[in-house]
Design a protein around this motif. Structure first.
Motif, PDB file in Angstrom:
ATOM      1  N   ALA A 228      71.474  58.704  55.800  1.00  0.00           N
ATOM      2  CA  ALA A 228      72.547  59.692  55.717  1.00  0.00           C
ATOM      3  C   ALA A 228      73.679  59.355  56.690  1.00  0.00           C
ATOM      4  N   ALA A 229      73.327  58.864  57.894  1.00  0.00           N
ATOM      5  CA  ALA A 229      74.336  58.513  58.894  1.00  0.00           C
ATOM      6  C   ALA A 229      75.192  57.346  58.416  1.00  0.00           C
ATOM      7  N   VAL A 230      74.548  56.347  57.813  1.00  0.00           N
ATOM      8  CA  VAL A 230      75.285  55.190  57.289  1.00  0.00           C
ATOM      9  C   VAL A 230      76.188  55.628  56.136  1.00  0.00           C
ATOM     10  N   THR A 231      75.679  56.459  55.256  1.00  0.00           N
ATOM     11  CA  THR A 231      76.465  56.941  54.125  1.00  0.00           C
ATOM     12  C   THR A 231      77.694  57.710  54.589  1.00  0.00           C
ATOM     13  N   LYS A 232      77.519  58.606  55.553  1.00  0.00           N
ATOM     14  CA  LYS A 232      78.630  59.394  56.070  1.00  0.00           C
ATOM     15  C   LYS A 232      79.682  58.502  56.716  1.00  0.00           C
ATOM     16  N   PHE A 233      79.231  57.494  57.458  1.00  0.00           N
ATOM     17  CA  PHE A 233      80.146  56.575  58.129  1.00  0.00           C
ATOM     18  C   PHE A 233      80.960  55.790  57.099  1.00  0.00           C
ATOM     19  N   VAL A 234      80.280  55.244  56.094  1.00  0.00           N
ATOM     20  CA  VAL A 234      80.936  54.419  55.070  1.00  0.00           C
ATOM     21  C   VAL A 234      81.966  55.233  54.290  1.00  0.00           C
ATOM     22  N   ASN A 235      81.674  56.505  54.051  1.00  0.00           N
ATOM     23  CA  ASN A 235      82.572  57.353  53.257  1.00  0.00           C
ATOM     24  C   ASN A 235      83.653  58.032  54.090  1.00  0.00           C
ATOM     25  N   SER A 236      83.664  57.774  55.401  1.00  0.00           N
ATOM     26  CA  SER A 236      84.628  58.414  56.293  1.00  0.00           C
ATOM     27  C   SER A 236      85.824  57.495  56.544  1.00  0.00           C
ATOM     28  N   ASN A 237      86.963  58.109  56.823  1.00  0.00           N
ATOM     29  CA  ASN A 237      88.150  57.338  57.189  1.00  0.00           C
ATOM     30  C   ASN A 237      88.128  56.919  58.651  1.00  0.00           C
ATOM     31  N   ASP A 238      87.314  57.603  59.455  1.00  0.00           N
ATOM     32  CA  ASP A 238      87.214  57.298  60.879  1.00  0.00           C
ATOM     33  C   ASP A 238      85.999  56.414  61.117  1.00  0.00           C
ATOM     34  N   GLN A 239      86.217  55.169  61.463  1.00  0.00           N
ATOM     35  CA  GLN A 239      85.119  54.221  61.626  1.00  0.00           C
ATOM     36  C   GLN A 239      84.561  54.226  63.048  1.00  0.00           C
ATOM     37  N   HIS A 240      84.259  55.412  63.533  1.00  0.00           N
ATOM     38  CA  HIS A 240      83.648  55.563  64.857  1.00  0.00           C
ATOM     39  C   HIS A 240      82.470  56.518  64.744  1.00  0.00           C
ATOM     40  N   TYR A 241      81.373  56.160  65.386  1.00  0.00           N
ATOM     41  CA  TYR A 241      80.214  57.055  65.407  1.00  0.00           C
ATOM     42  C   TYR A 241      80.170  57.716  66.781  1.00  0.00           C
ATOM     43  N   PHE A 242      80.270  59.030  66.797  1.00  0.00           N
ATOM     44  CA  PHE A 242      80.326  59.756  68.066  1.00  0.00           C
ATOM     45  C   PHE A 242      78.927  60.150  68.527  1.00  0.00           C
ATOM     46  N   THR A 243      78.753  60.183  69.840  1.00  0.00           N
ATOM     47  CA  THR A 243      77.473  60.582  70.424  1.00  0.00           C
ATOM     48  C   THR A 243      77.722  61.627  71.507  1.00  0.00           C
ATOM     49  N   PHE A 244      76.715  61.930  72.327  1.00  0.00           N
ATOM     50  CA  PHE A 244      76.802  63.011  73.300  1.00  0.00           C
ATOM     51  C   PHE A 244      77.353  62.529  74.638  1.00  0.00           C
ATOM     52  N   HIS A 245      78.156  63.354  75.257  1.00  0.00           N
ATOM     53  CA  HIS A 245      78.706  63.030  76.576  1.00  0.00           C
ATOM     54  C   HIS A 245      77.582  63.039  77.611  1.00  0.00           C
ATOM     55  N   PRO A 246      77.597  62.102  78.574  1.00  0.00           N
ATOM     56  CA  PRO A 246      76.540  62.072  79.605  1.00  0.00           C
ATOM     57  C   PRO A 246      76.398  63.385  80.364  1.00  0.00           C
TER      58      PRO A 246
ATOM     59  N   ILE B 116      80.669  46.818  55.732  1.00  0.00           N
ATOM     60  CA  ILE B 116      80.824  48.128  56.364  1.00  0.00           C
ATOM     61  C   ILE B 116      79.474  48.746  56.708  1.00  0.00           C
ATOM     62  N   ASN B 117      78.443  48.432  55.924  1.00  0.00           N
ATOM     63  CA  ASN B 117      77.099  48.955  56.221  1.00  0.00           C
ATOM     64  C   ASN B 117      76.616  48.486  57.587  1.00  0.00           C
ATOM     65  N   TYR B 118      76.923  47.238  57.914  1.00  0.00           N
ATOM     66  CA  TYR B 118      76.442  46.675  59.174  1.00  0.00           C
ATOM     67  C   TYR B 118      77.258  47.186  60.361  1.00  0.00           C
ATOM     68  N   VAL B 119      78.531  47.485  60.113  1.00  0.00           N
ATOM     69  CA  VAL B 119      79.336  48.139  61.152  1.00  0.00           C
ATOM     70  C   VAL B 119      78.753  49.519  61.436  1.00  0.00           C
ATOM     71  N   ALA B 120      78.423  50.236  60.376  1.00  0.00           N
ATOM     72  CA  ALA B 120      77.866  51.588  60.513  1.00  0.00           C
ATOM     73  C   ALA B 120      76.525  51.570  61.226  1.00  0.00           C
ATOM     74  N   ILE B 121      75.632  50.683  60.800  1.00  0.00           N
ATOM     75  CA  ILE B 121      74.279  50.695  61.362  1.00  0.00           C
ATOM     76  C   ILE B 121      74.271  50.243  62.810  1.00  0.00           C
ATOM     77  N   SER B 122      75.183  49.352  63.193  1.00  0.00           N
ATOM     78  CA  SER B 122      75.228  48.910  64.590  1.00  0.00           C
ATOM     79  C   SER B 122      75.619  50.067  65.497  1.00  0.00           C
ATOM     80  N   GLN B 123      76.588  50.878  65.057  1.00  0.00           N
ATOM     81  CA  GLN B 123      77.003  52.020  65.875  1.00  0.00           C
ATOM     82  C   GLN B 123      75.919  53.096  65.896  1.00  0.00           C
ATOM     83  N   TYR B 124      75.270  53.311  64.759  1.00  0.00           N
ATOM     84  CA  TYR B 124      74.212  54.320  64.714  1.00  0.00           C
ATOM     85  C   TYR B 124      73.036  53.912  65.605  1.00  0.00           C
ATOM     86  N   GLU B 125      72.674  52.644  65.574  1.00  0.00           N
ATOM     87  CA  GLU B 125      71.570  52.191  66.418  1.00  0.00           C
ATOM     88  C   GLU B 125      71.926  52.301  67.898  1.00  0.00           C
ATOM     89  N   LEU B 126      73.166  51.999  68.251  1.00  0.00           N
ATOM     90  CA  LEU B 126      73.597  52.172  69.639  1.00  0.00           C
ATOM     91  C   LEU B 126      73.465  53.634  70.066  1.00  0.00           C
TER      92      LEU B 126
END
Length: 205
Positions: free
Chosen positions: A133-151, A40-50
């Motif tokens: 902190a971003a990875v920790t929040k992602f891992v502890n969340s039920n929603d496995q999506h990292y949201f970003t800003f709309h273009p 799950i850490n690698y799922v989190a970090i891949s989305q955060y890096e994107l």
């Protein structure tokens, strides 16, 4: 301390600072996508890096002059520049970001993309925001999506930055007709609410 680096790390940094007399530089990074940590850490970090890459590319696309990655494990600074900038502040979080902003104001800051830092995808509770902190929040969340800003949040700023030279070339009494009348209503409203015009006048002075 828990990062890996490419074999060319020291050589490429040395060459960049020697050839260009840099104040500092952001170094290319890639978080590992597999290893000894929970999957799950690698799922989190891949989305955060994107998110980080998308955000930085959007800043570049709108003409923001200081569009650089500010990952604490992935930048270098000349010792004399570190002293001139007053060193790293003892903030609870974001100390790397704020320090790099001071380096950027000194000029001659760039990217080094010829070598790579591989930061850890570990959890961290040391600070309130940032990678750990971003990875920790992602891992502890039920929603496995990292949201970003709309273009669409960036597009009005591109228009603003395209007019930036006009703030310096013309008196503030002409800004309404030359600049603000051409900006989106949302951006104009923000300028009024945040008293941005007075801040620009101070910057110009």
């Amino acid at each position: 301390a828990d990062c890996l680096v490419a074999k060319s790390y020291f050589v490429e940094i040395f060459n960049a600072f020697k050839d260009k007399r840099l104040v500092g530089a952001s170094i290319y990074f890639e978080h590992p996508l597999r290893g000894d940590l929970p999957p799950i850490n690698y799922v989190a970090i891949s989305q955060y890096e994107l998110h980080l890459r998308y955000y930085n590319l959007m800043l570049k696309s709108i003409g923001f002059p200081n569009a650089f990655h500010t990952v604490g494990s992935s930048f270098a600074v000349r010792a004399s520049s570190y002293v001139l900038a007053g060193g790293m502040t003892k903030k609870i979080a974001g100390e790397d970001f704020y320090f790099i902003q001071k380096l950027l104001s000194m000029g001659n800051y760039c990217e080094i993309n010829t070598t790579t830092v591989y930061p850890s995808a570990r959890l961290s509770s040391r600070v309130l925001f940032g990678t750990g902190a971003a990875v920790t929040k992602f891992v502890n969340s039920n929603d496995q999506h990292y949201f970003t800003f709309h273009p669409d949040a960036f597009i009005p700023l591109k228009e603003l930055f395209s007019y930036s030279q006009l703030f310096f070339l013309y008196d503030s009494s002409t800004w309404e007709d030359l600049i603000f009348s051409k900006l989106t209503p949302v951006l104009n409203s923000f300028f009024l609410e945040a008293n941005v015009i007075s801040l620009i006048i101070k910057l110009k002075a």
